[in-house]
Design an enzyme around this catalytic site. Structure first.
Site, mmCIF file in Angstrom:
data_model
loop_
_atom_site.group_PDB
_atom_site.id
_atom_site.type_symbol
_atom_site.label_atom_id
_atom_site.label_comp_id
_atom_site.label_asym_id
_atom_site.label_seq_id
_atom_site.Cartn_x
_atom_site.Cartn_y
_atom_site.Cartn_z
ATOM 1 N N TYR A 162 12.497 -4.608 -5.514
ATOM 2 C CA TYR A 162 11.402 -4.619 -6.481
ATOM 3 C C TYR A 162 10.322 -3.554 -6.281
ATOM 4 C CZ TYR A 162 7.097 -6.318 -8.715
ATOM 5 O OH TYR A 162 5.943 -6.404 -9.432
ATOM 6 N N GLY A 180 -0.261 0.025 -5.066
ATOM 7 C CA GLY A 180 -1.571 -0.587 -4.861
ATOM 8 C C GLY A 180 -2.568 -0.041 -5.860
ATOM 9 N N CYS A 190 0.848 -1.177 0.000
ATOM 10 C CA CYS A 190 0.000 0.000 0.000
ATOM 11 C C CYS A 190 0.885 1.228 0.000
ATOM 12 C CB CYS A 190 -0.854 0.042 1.267
ATOM 13 S SG CYS A 190 -1.968 -1.354 1.421
ATOM 14 N N ASN A 218 0.098 1.244 5.881
ATOM 15 C CA ASN A 218 0.874 0.384 4.996
ATOM 16 C C ASN A 218 1.598 -0.627 5.876
ATOM 17 O OD1 ASN A 218 3.966 0.873 3.113
ATOM 18 N ND2 ASN A 218 2.519 -0.802 3.027
ATOM 19 N N GLY A 219 1.335 -1.903 5.640
ATOM 20 C CA GLY A 219 1.992 -2.931 6.443
ATOM 21 C C GLY A 219 1.003 -4.020 6.800
#
Ligand code: SF4
Length: 475
Positions: free
Chosen positions: A258, A37, A11, A111-112
């Site tokens: 990435y 996302g 995210c 985020n996580g």
């Protein structure tokens, strides 16, 4: 549905404090973070009195029309773009999550992934809490609402101490922005500043998952939110407090391999630099006689440039990516072999014919896509295909906010490198070593990394994952 053969982005979050068009800056920030996302996005803004929200499924540019942004006018805003890692992919779970609490209205964007969310949720449900979503993030909102602390900053700090796992999050109240990272710093969160324009009273403070968002906003990167830190921005200025003692740092190394954009600084380090060094190290570790170096675009590009520079073998764009693919595509009735990969990638026959090719990619997850790409290269006339991967074999799933297949679907968890080489049909196959990857990412300089998906050594207990016996700490 074209099944991805990659780890999936998690995210992206953004927050803006004190700007006459905060909602528009949040929108632009989300646009820059779209790669993190693509399922849903949302913005919550505040004007000093009340919060306004809009969220929907889809891409940022499609969700936020001029009219929607007009309805979100505010001087503070937070935004979120989501790919589901916990909870279903549905509007219900889109973020930010907004609630009315006894400490006023608040909204949160995360985020996580919390590794003890299920345990906390069942305890809270036992005490009468009613959850609106099945997202792990909602437990934080409940913890804040139930906290015995009297002020919102204290309640937030108290709640953050109770959750385990990965969280970089931003929160908004009627007149404040809060930004926090978990004590191990799994996911990135940067802080910056847009200098005040003539006639404006104060600088705008911004937060974002990656600094590529700052470039679009004209913001200057100042620093990362530190692991275990809670930053509070309000009428009295910027305040910082540490809600938890320092823990061994476990920043996600896959952000450098990435996920993140190469034009970003992540964990205070250039992603482009890390990828270039990974390519150079890979060339030193696994040299092979060949005519050209070809990346699997786009994420293999920078590592391939590094490999080429180090080896002296020319870099060629032998595969071209079509960027305009949706999630589903109608296939002809008479099915085309390797249809999904062919939609995305096409080889340049004139470059590949008769050539010995070093093909650079950033990972092999299930192996199905690599197999199709190698076949595509051979069909385009490549004489030899030597696959080189700019990270070690991925052998374990991630529980810290990254969507990964189960261990039994990870090819490297179940086959030797020689078996993978045979499966994908390459002439040779080599991966970057763990030490080589860490060195390329500057391990120990600004942070130390989590590399659990390469080692199976998880830096935290995995409370919600019953079948895994975690190693308490990786270092
Ligand atoms: Fe990143 Fe892998 Fe650690 Fe997950 S397990 S946080 S993807 S390094």
């Amino acid at each position: 549905m074209l099944l991805p053969d990659k780890f999936r982005e998690e995210c992206g979050v953004v927050a803006i404090y004190a700007h006459p068009e905060a909602e528009k800056l949040a929108y632009l920030g989300l646009h820059a973070l779209q790669h993190r996302g693509q399922e849903s996005a949302g913005i919550v803004s505040a004007d000093g009195e009340r919060l306004r929200a809009h969220k929907a499924m889809g891409l940022v540019a499609d969700i936020f029309t001029e009219e929607v942004l007009l309805s979100l006018r505010g001087t503070l805003a937070i935004g979120h773009t989501r790919y589901s890692t916990a909870g279903d992919s549905a509007l219900l779970n889109a973020q930010p999550i907004m609630v009315q609490s006894n400490k006023g209205a608040i909204a949160i964007a995360h985020n996580g992934n919390l590794v003890n969310a299920i345990a906390i949720r069942s305890k809270l449900e036992g005490q009468g809490s009613i959850f609106q979503t099945n997202s792990d993030t909602e437990v934080l909102v409940h913890l804040i609402a139930l906290s015995r602390e009297h002020t919102l900053p204290d309640a937030i700090a108290d709640s953050l101490r109770r959750v385990e796992g990965a969280f970089s999050l931003v929160m908004i109240s009627r007149d404040r922005i809060f930004a926090a990272r978990d004590p191990r710093g799994f996911r990135p969160l940067a802080m910056g500043r847009v200098p005040a324009q003539p006639g404006e009273k104060e600088d705008t403070i911004v937060f974002a998952s990656e600094t590529c968002a700052f470039d679009l906003l004209g913001a200057i990167y100042e620093r990362d939110v530190k692991p275990g830190e809670l930053v509070i921005v309000g009428p009295e200025g910027v305040a910082s407090r540490f809600y938890a003692p320092a823990a061994p740092q476990s920043s996600c190394i896959f952000e450098h391999v990435y996920f993140s954009r190469p034009d970003s600084l992540v964990f205070g380090r250039s992603v482009d630099q890390s990828r270039d060094l990974m390519g150079r190290q890979l060339a030193r570790e696994s040299a092979v006689d060949a005519d050209i170096v070809v990346p699997v675009p786009d994420s293999g590009n920078t590592a391939a440039l590094g490999y080429s520079a180090e080896s002296g073998i020319p870099f060629r764009l032998g595969l071209i990516r079509n960027h305009y693919i949706g999630r589903t595509f109608i296939e002809p009735r008479q099915s085309v072999r390797d249809f999904g990969v062919k939609l995305k990638l096409n080889p340049v026959r004139s470059l590949l014919e008769g050539q010995r090719v070093i093909l650079i990619d950033d990972s092999i997850v299930r192996g199905t896509t690599s197999r199709k790409i190698v076949r595509m290269m051979r069909n385009a006339g490549a004489k030899e295909v030597h696959m080189r991967i700019s990270c070690p074999p991925t052998i374990s799933s991630c529980f810290y906010g990254v969507d990964t297949p189960s261990k039994k679907q990870l090819i490297a968890a179940n086959k030797t490198i020689a078996e993978i080489r045979d499966y994908i049909g390459a002439d040779s196959l080599a991966y970057l070593s763990l030490e080589g990857m860490k060195k390329a990412c500057g391990e120990g300089e600004k942070t130390t990394y989590c590399s659990a998906c390469y080692t199976g050594r998880y830096p935290t207990a995995l409370v919600d994952v019953e079948e895994i016996q975690p190693v308490a700490t990786s270092r």
